[in-house]
Scaffold this active site. Sequence first.
Site: not given
Ligand code: 13P
Length: 247
Positions: A9, A11, A94, A96, A165, A171, A210
Amino acid sequence: MRQTLIAGNWKMNGSLAANAALLDGIRAGAQGLACEMAVCVPAPYLAQAEAGLQSSPVAWGAQDVSVHESGAFTGEVAASMLRDFACKYVIVGHSERRSLHAESSELVAQKTLRALSAGLVPIVCVGETLAEREQGRTDAVVNAQLAPVIAAVGEQLAKIVIAYEPVWAIGTGKTATPAMAQQVHERIRATLAQADAAAAATVRILYGGSMKPDNAKELLAMADIDGGLIGGAALKAVDFLAIAQAA
Ligand code: 13P
């Protein structure tokens, strides 16, 4: 039985120049890997992903989709448009988008259905915040996120991918331990099985939060962890490929 899926992803990261190098690196390293790989790129770069990954074993997709079919929805991207760029996958729900764009679980369920109707494979994200985990509410939160999706997709349950997740692991460099993640994945599968036991056995449940080359192997070794949804580590071809190699 369930082929491991390692999905990136990206982002809101990238540029034409940076993506070209990243796609080249992924393409070059993806030959002959046992797992399936995919990258979910920002919508403006779908044509670039299509051109860069065609006739490679790596699939591509988007990070969100409109709940609407078409029409006066400024800024939205329709599922049919994603299909025009030969997307296989689309991430929906997601954390976010749930937190920054107030997406409800009902909306996520309708987006899931919209993606399926267009022939896309939705990667449905669920997960609890740190406060919710500390209050012992992980299962309740994840089940409440899943319930509308299960109800909406009905007999199409086998066609979706789920990504667990935990919000506190995204992150942050904090990863759920393999045992912690496995416990939630197992419960997610049990919840799916209440609706459709046969589908539950085949649905892939990815872990995200992560996941890195140094922790991927032990996470992916767990019985109900069928792959990863990778954020930061998906932006470096060597790291993304190392995770795929650990699968
Ligand atoms: P990270 O791997 O940067 O923690 O992000 C995970 C994520 O949100 C994937 O959709």
